[in-house]
Design a protein around this motif. Structure first.
Motif, PDB file in Angstrom:
ATOM      1  N   LEU A 164       0.813  -1.215   0.000  1.00 17.48           N
ATOM      2  CA  LEU A 164       0.000   0.000   0.000  1.00 17.48           C
ATOM      3  C   LEU A 164       0.845   1.264   0.000  1.00 17.48           C
ATOM      4  CD1 LEU A 164      -2.633  -1.066   2.660  1.00 17.48           C
ATOM      5  CD2 LEU A 164      -3.026  -0.790   0.220  1.00 17.48           C
ATOM      6  N   VAL A 165       2.120   1.105   0.380  1.00 14.55           N
ATOM      7  CA  VAL A 165       2.945   2.297   0.579  1.00 14.55           C
ATOM      8  C   VAL A 165       3.468   2.817  -0.759  1.00 14.55           C
ATOM      9  CG1 VAL A 165       5.029   3.169   1.664  1.00 14.55           C
ATOM     10  CG2 VAL A 165       3.597   1.530   2.868  1.00 14.55           C
ATOM     11  N   HIS A 166       3.230   4.075  -1.006  1.00 12.29           N
ATOM     12  CA  HIS A 166       3.732   4.691  -2.236  1.00 12.29           C
ATOM     13  C   HIS A 166       4.632   5.845  -1.848  1.00 12.29           C
ATOM     14  CE1 HIS A 166       0.673   2.382  -4.296  1.00 12.29           C
ATOM     15  NE2 HIS A 166      -0.201   2.853  -3.435  1.00 12.29           N
ATOM     16  N   PHE A 167       5.945   5.612  -2.017  1.00  9.08           N
ATOM     17  CA  PHE A 167       6.868   6.641  -1.563  1.00  9.08           C
ATOM     18  C   PHE A 167       6.785   7.908  -2.405  1.00  9.08           C
ATOM     19  CE2 PHE A 167       8.825   3.081   0.652  1.00  9.08           C
ATOM     20  CZ  PHE A 167       8.978   3.655   1.900  1.00  9.08           C
ATOM     21  N   GLU A 168       6.236   7.771  -3.616  1.00  7.86           N
ATOM     22  CA  GLU A 168       6.141   8.968  -4.451  1.00  7.86           C
ATOM     23  C   GLU A 168       5.208  10.005  -3.842  1.00  7.86           C
ATOM     24  OE1 GLU A 168       5.511   5.891  -5.308  1.00  7.86           O
ATOM     25  OE2 GLU A 168       3.628   5.639  -6.388  1.00  7.86           O
ATOM     26  N   PHE A 169       4.342   9.587  -2.900  1.00  7.79           N
ATOM     27  CA  PHE A 169       3.462  10.552  -2.248  1.00  7.79           C
ATOM     28  C   PHE A 169       4.226  11.504  -1.335  1.00  7.79           C
ATOM     29  CE2 PHE A 169      -0.322   7.546  -2.761  1.00  7.79           C
ATOM     30  CZ  PHE A 169      -0.792   8.261  -3.856  1.00  7.79           C
ATOM     31  N   LEU A 170       5.505  11.209  -1.093  1.00  8.57           N
ATOM     32  CA  LEU A 170       6.316  12.107  -0.279  1.00  8.57           C
ATOM     33  C   LEU A 170       6.651  13.388  -1.037  1.00  8.57           C
ATOM     34  CD1 LEU A 170       9.140  10.248   1.656  1.00  8.57           C
ATOM     35  CD2 LEU A 170       7.348  11.685   2.585  1.00  8.57           C
ATOM     36  N   PHE A 171       6.647  13.274  -2.349  1.00 10.25           N
ATOM     37  CA  PHE A 171       7.149  14.385  -3.165  1.00 10.25           C
ATOM     38  C   PHE A 171       6.001  15.127  -3.822  1.00 10.25           C
ATOM     39  CE2 PHE A 171      10.179  10.873  -3.129  1.00 10.25           C
ATOM     40  CZ  PHE A 171      11.192  11.478  -2.418  1.00 10.25           C
ATOM     41  N   PRO A 172       6.141  16.375  -4.206  1.00  8.44           N
ATOM     42  CA  PRO A 172       7.333  17.192  -4.005  1.00  8.44           C
ATOM     43  C   PRO A 172       7.427  17.713  -2.573  1.00  8.44           C
ATOM     44  CG  PRO A 172       5.639  18.427  -5.115  1.00  8.44           C
ATOM     45  CD  PRO A 172       5.090  17.055  -4.953  1.00  8.44           C
ATOM     46  N   ILE A 173       8.642  17.754  -2.099  1.00 17.50           N
ATOM     47  CA  ILE A 173       8.851  18.292  -0.759  1.00 17.50           C
ATOM     48  C   ILE A 173       8.781  19.816  -0.813  1.00 17.50           C
ATOM     49  CG2 ILE A 173      10.581  18.517   1.086  1.00 17.50           C
ATOM     50  CD1 ILE A 173      11.489  15.703   0.378  1.00 17.50           C
ATOM     51  N   LEU A 174       8.107  20.368   0.195  1.00 15.86           N
ATOM     52  CA  LEU A 174       7.955  21.826   0.311  1.00 15.86           C
ATOM     53  C   LEU A 174       7.371  22.420  -0.966  1.00 15.86           C
ATOM     54  CD1 LEU A 174      11.210  22.801   2.223  1.00 15.86           C
ATOM     55  CD2 LEU A 174       8.909  22.509   3.139  1.00 15.86           C
ATOM     56  N   GLU A 175       6.287  21.798  -1.412  1.00 18.63           N
ATOM     57  CA  GLU A 175       5.625  22.224  -2.649  1.00 18.63           C
ATOM     58  C   GLU A 175       5.184  23.680  -2.567  1.00 18.63           C
ATOM     59  OE1 GLU A 175       2.119  20.041  -3.348  1.00 18.63           O
ATOM     60  OE2 GLU A 175       1.996  20.534  -5.468  1.00 18.63           O
ATOM     61  N   ASN A 176       4.660  24.054  -1.375  1.00 15.36           N
ATOM     62  CA  ASN A 176       4.162  25.418  -1.223  1.00 15.36           C
ATOM     63  C   ASN A 176       5.050  26.251  -0.310  1.00 15.36           C
ATOM     64  OD1 ASN A 176       1.846  24.813  -2.799  1.00 15.36           O
ATOM     65  ND2 ASN A 176       1.046  23.705  -1.016  1.00 15.36           N
ATOM     66  N   GLY A 177       6.291  25.883  -0.229  1.00 10.86           N
ATOM     67  CA  GLY A 177       7.217  26.655   0.605  1.00 10.86           C
ATOM     68  C   GLY A 177       7.070  26.300   2.072  1.00 10.86           C
ATOM     69  N   TRP A 178       7.773  27.031   2.923  1.00 10.87           N
ATOM     70  CA  TRP A 178       7.832  26.716   4.355  1.00 10.87           C
ATOM     71  C   TRP A 178       6.573  27.142   5.093  1.00 10.87           C
ATOM     72  CZ3 TRP A 178      10.952  23.685   7.008  1.00 10.87           C
ATOM     73  CH2 TRP A 178      12.177  23.305   6.414  1.00 10.87           C
ATOM     74  N   LYS A 179       5.857  28.106   4.540  1.00 10.30           N
ATOM     75  CA  LYS A 179       4.801  28.744   5.309  1.00 10.30           C
ATOM     76  C   LYS A 179       3.733  27.760   5.850  1.00 10.30           C
ATOM     77  CE  LYS A 179       1.855  32.755   5.395  1.00 10.30           C
ATOM     78  NZ  LYS A 179       0.836  33.376   4.559  1.00 10.30           N
TER      79      LYS A 179
END
Lengths: 366, 534
Positions: A164-179
């Protein structure tokens, strides 16, 4: 016969189950989407700062619990007022857990039983544990922790093995910045679940020999923070940011997806695991409130069990429905809880820094 | 808690605090002294015992209406006939030497002491001492004109010999069991533990029964605090009768209102000896082969003495199986009820279909069905214990065929339910301690009821308070759930597993006081371990 001793390791174990408590039930860091793990870590770091402050206060005056500290350093009137506020806060936290549990029961196990009945049953179990006292709760925890941790680990294995685990769901990292990541962490994640450790200011002083308290608590805390971050991230890894955020009890739904060779659902068992966590947390808060009342009024803890239970039961029905309940939780996590977790303890911390240690006048109260 | 206790007292549920009441009717402190007149003493004796036919008074040197100078008093059946005949022979020979009434009483006594062939002699001064001496199996020698007397211990009477224990059997291990005779039981223990450190402390409990109760322990291994606690609790017992060690158990256990036993019993001397070596105390009661062991923890009830006689790997497997059986015995029926009634989705589809097909014809809900079957089984079990041996086979036919197979064929209960109930019943017998198995049966019914009304939620609601209760229980100050809660890492190796003896060099931590090591590391190298501790 000789009084049973409470060890530092037992308090640390208690913290594990307390922190897991209801955290795995709900999704943390929804605003941060797939970056929730960063928010969790940030929140945990914030929580660690708070924990360090609480631990410092304990080290400074190990003989006193939270309520005794408040009275000793704030004076009788102000200290008692703050103490009663804390009792109220603990009771409310307890009632929130009770409601969580009721909602979970209605949604998962007993959809036709009135929620009042399940709540009353569960409340009476927790009240029994609270009546037995902190020692009993701690021992109960020690007995439960191994099986619960094993269940979570098994769960992770099953989820992974079911593909069930899809590591691609981790990305993109910080898609909308740090806020959004920072906004999710402060103050929400700090105050739930990490800041709730303020309760342990009541329990630290129970330890017989608290020399290695700081090390034990911090070590356990790091473990819990990583563990919770990992469990929370499973939701995103399985369902993706959109589904995870819109799910009421995400991890519970993830468990539903687990498949063995033949269809065989295990989420009722997982509900039991969640119940254990919720119950532990609820009983802990309840014991905190009871000990507070005992300290403030001088009336035995056991006498307060019934009134406090009644209050918790009543407060559990503040919200008309689940949506309101969750909304209220998020609001109070932002606006009310920081008062108890940060503001008052910080004030106490400052007073303790300035004022010299008062003589242990009421040394024999415990 | 004070008012609560008072209420219990008035209800007769709790004993009032011990008062100065006399322990035994005969042992009042104002008991008359044995004075010089034999005639008087004997008439008092006959009045006290109400002319009981088993009291034997044998006299020598009487002539005509004058009663004899020398007399021997004993109770028939309480003495060993062989020893007694030696005694009478010796007295007959000595009688002429005592006939002269002018001899001083001191030298009379000396003469008697020198001729009596019995090992244990002691002086008796009062009527009460005389009575208790003969009731214990002594023969009392009284001489007219001499105050006081001498009791010679010649205990005997018919008692069962050492046999194989019936309730706690092993495949490998000693086959001898305790008997009803206290002296034999003590010797069985002494023969296993040949150290001067083994101590026996005797006291008498029971106003009418005057039962001998012995605390056995190894000095230096038993925590003195626990020993003191056992002593005080035993001394606080104020009752008419102690007929079995169960009486003592109920009087001295930590909590009356608990389904869990906090004192263990055993019929096996090897189990008792092993317990003593772990720093426990044994309480032996005259008249029963069941010896009490305290303090014990929850997990002790799942260990059999055989675990230590077999290879460690086999024993570990058996331990795990026992633990599994414990859960089965407690939870299986309630899980079955919960899953079939509330959470069918947990079952694999094929199993679900087959179960549904079976249950289609049965008229009752799963809870009622389970209750009926469980109660039926309990009745069969009880019948098996109570009925005369000869009709045993009848029960098994009725139980197995009529209630099992026929009930399924008649469509009264489902086949799966019969399997569940029988497996639960058999799993219950795996637990070595019968009293623990009984508590689990009791809890099982409660959990079934909860599972039938609330499903898995109900089981949780039931188990958490039970667990809370168990972890707060204590047995003579030792937490009942050690070594799991509070956690003792070092003791875990003899819990679910039994690691090889090589790795168990220290005693279980909960109990030992001094003398931590049982192998190597000093302590028991050289002389007897408890010997020097004093």
């Amino acid at each position: 016969m000789n009084k049973p001793q409470i060890r530092v390791s037992q308090i640390a174990t208690w913290m594990i189950l307390f922190e897991i408590g209801s955290t795995t039930l709900l999704l943390q860091g929804a605003k941060a989407k797939q970056d929730a793990w960063i928010s969790m870590l940030l929140g945990a770091a914030g929580g660690a700062a708070l924990l360090l402050m609480y631990l410092w206060m304990y080290r400074r005056d190990p003989g006193r619990n939270l309520f005794q500290l408040l009275r000793a350093y704030f004076g009788k009137i102000l200290g008692s007022a703050a103490g009663f506020a804390f009792v109220l806060y603990f009771s409310y936290e307890s009632s929130r857990n009770l409601r969580d549990l009721g909602e979970l029961t209605v949604m998962t196990l007993l959809d036709r039983t009135p929620m009042q009945v399940t709540l009353l049953l569960f409340l009476s179990v927790c009240a029994y544990v609270a009546w037995k006292g902190p020692q009993a709760a701690i021992l109960l925890n020690t007995a439960l922790v191994p099986s619960l941790l094993t269940s979570y680990v098994l769960l992770a294995v099953f989820i992974w093995a079911s593909g069930l685990v899809h590591f691609e769901f981790l990305f993109p990292i910080l898609e909308n910045g740090w806020k959004p990541v920072v906004q999710a962490a402060f103050p929400e994640i700090v105050s739930f679940p990490f800041g709730q450790l303020v309760l342990f200011l009541v329990f630290f002083s129970l330890a017989q020999n608290g020399k290695n308290m700081t090390g034990a608590m911090l070590g356990t805390y790091v473990f819990i923070a990583l563990f919770l971050t990992f469990l929370n991230q499973i939701n995103f890894l399985v369902m993706g940011p959109v589904l995870a955020v819109n799910n009421t009890f995400p991890l519970w739904h993830v468990v539903q997806l687990v498949r063995f060779a033949r269809p065989m659902r295990m989420e009722p068992l997982f509900s039991l695991v969640l119940f254990n966590g919720l119950g532990t947390k609820m009983a802990a808060f309840m014991i905190g409130a009871l000990l507070g009342l005992e300290n403030l009024t001088g009336v035995s803890r056991k006498m307060w069990v019934l009134p406090v239970s009644a209050a918790i039961f009543g407060m559990a029905f503040i919200s008309p429905n689940l949506t309101h309940h969750l909304w209220l939780g998020r609001k109070s996590a932002t606006w009310i809880w920081p008062w108890f977790q940060i503001a008052i303890p910080l004030l106490l911390f400052l007073v303790m820094l300035i004022r010299s240690k008062p003589k242990p006048a009421a040394a024999g109260t415990e | 808690m004070k008012p609560f206790q008072r209420i219990l007292q008035t209800l007769g549920l709790r004993r009032p605090t011990p008062t100065g009441r006399s322990r035994a009717p005969a042992s009042a402190s104002s008991s008359p002294a044995l004075n010089a007149s034999l005639q008087e003493t004997l008439s008092r004796l006959q009045t006290s015992f109400g002319q009981s036919s088993d009291i034997v008074v044998r006299q020598w040197g009487g002539s005509g209406d004058m009663s004899g100078r020398l007399s021997l008093i004993y109770i028939e059946g309480m003495v060993n006939p062989k020893l007694l005949s030696n005694l009478t022979k010796a007295l007959s020979e000595a009688e002429p030497r005592l006939a002269d009434r002018s001899i001083a009483s001191e030298s009379v006594e000396e003469t008697i002491q020198s001729v009596l062939p019995a090992g244990h002699l002691h002086r008796i001064e009062t009527d009460a001492q005389l009575y208790s001496a003969i009731l214990e199996g002594s023969a009392a020698v009284l001489v007219d004109g001499v105050p006081g007397g001498i009791a010679a211990a010649v205990p005997g009477g018919e008692r069962r010999g050492v046999e194989e224990p019936t309730s706690q059997t092993v495949v490998r291990g000693p086959k001898e069991g305790f008997t009803e005779e206290l002296a034999i039981n003590l010797s069985l223990l002494r023969r296993k533990l040949r150290t001067p450190g083994l101590r026996f402390e005797r006291r008498k409990i029971g106003r009418y029964t005057q039962t001998s109760v012995v605390i056995a322990y190894i000095d230096g291994l038993l925590d003195p605090q626990i020993l003191e606690e056992i002593r005080t609790r035993l001394d606080a017992i104020d009752t008419d009768s102690i007929l079995e060690s169960g009486y003592i158990e109920e009087f001295i256990q930590d909590r009356t209102w608990s389904p869990f036993p906090t004192i263990m019993n055993t019929e096996r001397p090897d189990t008792a000896a092993a317990a003593l070596l772990e720093g426990l105390a044994a309480i032996l009661v005259d008249g029963t082969p069941f010896v009490l062991l305290a303090p014990v923890t929850f997990f002790k009830f799942f260990q059999a003495s055989e675990d230590y006689y077999q290879r460690y790997d086999i024993s570990s497997l058996l331990r795990v199986i026992r633990l599994f059986s414990f859960f089965v015995g407690m939870l299986l029926p309630s899980l079955y009820i919960a899953v079939t009634t509330f959470h069918q989705e947990m079952l694999p589809t094929t199993l679900l279909v087959s179960l549904a097909a079976q249950r289609e014809g049965t008229p009752l809900p799963a809870l009622i069905e389970a209750f009926l079957m469980e109660i039926t089984f309990e009745v069969i079990r009880e019948a098996g214990v109570r009925m005369p041996r000869a009709i045993g086979p009848a029960i098994s036919i009725v139980g197995a065929l009529v209630l099992g197979q026929a009930a399924v064929q008649a469509g009264l209960v489902s086949g799966a339910m019969v399997i569940v109930v029988s497996f639960t019943a058999i799993a219950n017998f795996v637990i070595p301690a019968l009293n623990m198995a009984a508590s689990i049966r009791l809890i099982r019914f409660l959990l079934m009821l909860l599972a039938g009304t609330f499903g898995l939620f109900g089981i949780l609601i039931g188990t958490i308070p039970i667990l809370t209760h168990v972890v707060t229980l204590r047995s003579f100050g030792v937490p009942y759930f050690t070594p799991l809660a509070p956690l003792e890492w070092n003791n875990l190796k003899d819990l679910f597993l039994r690691v090889p003896w090589r790795l168990m060099k220290s005693r279980p931590e909960a109990f030992y006081q001094q003398n931590e090591w049982r192998q190597g590391q000093g302590g028991n190298s050289g002389s007897h371990p408890g010997g020097g501790a004093g």
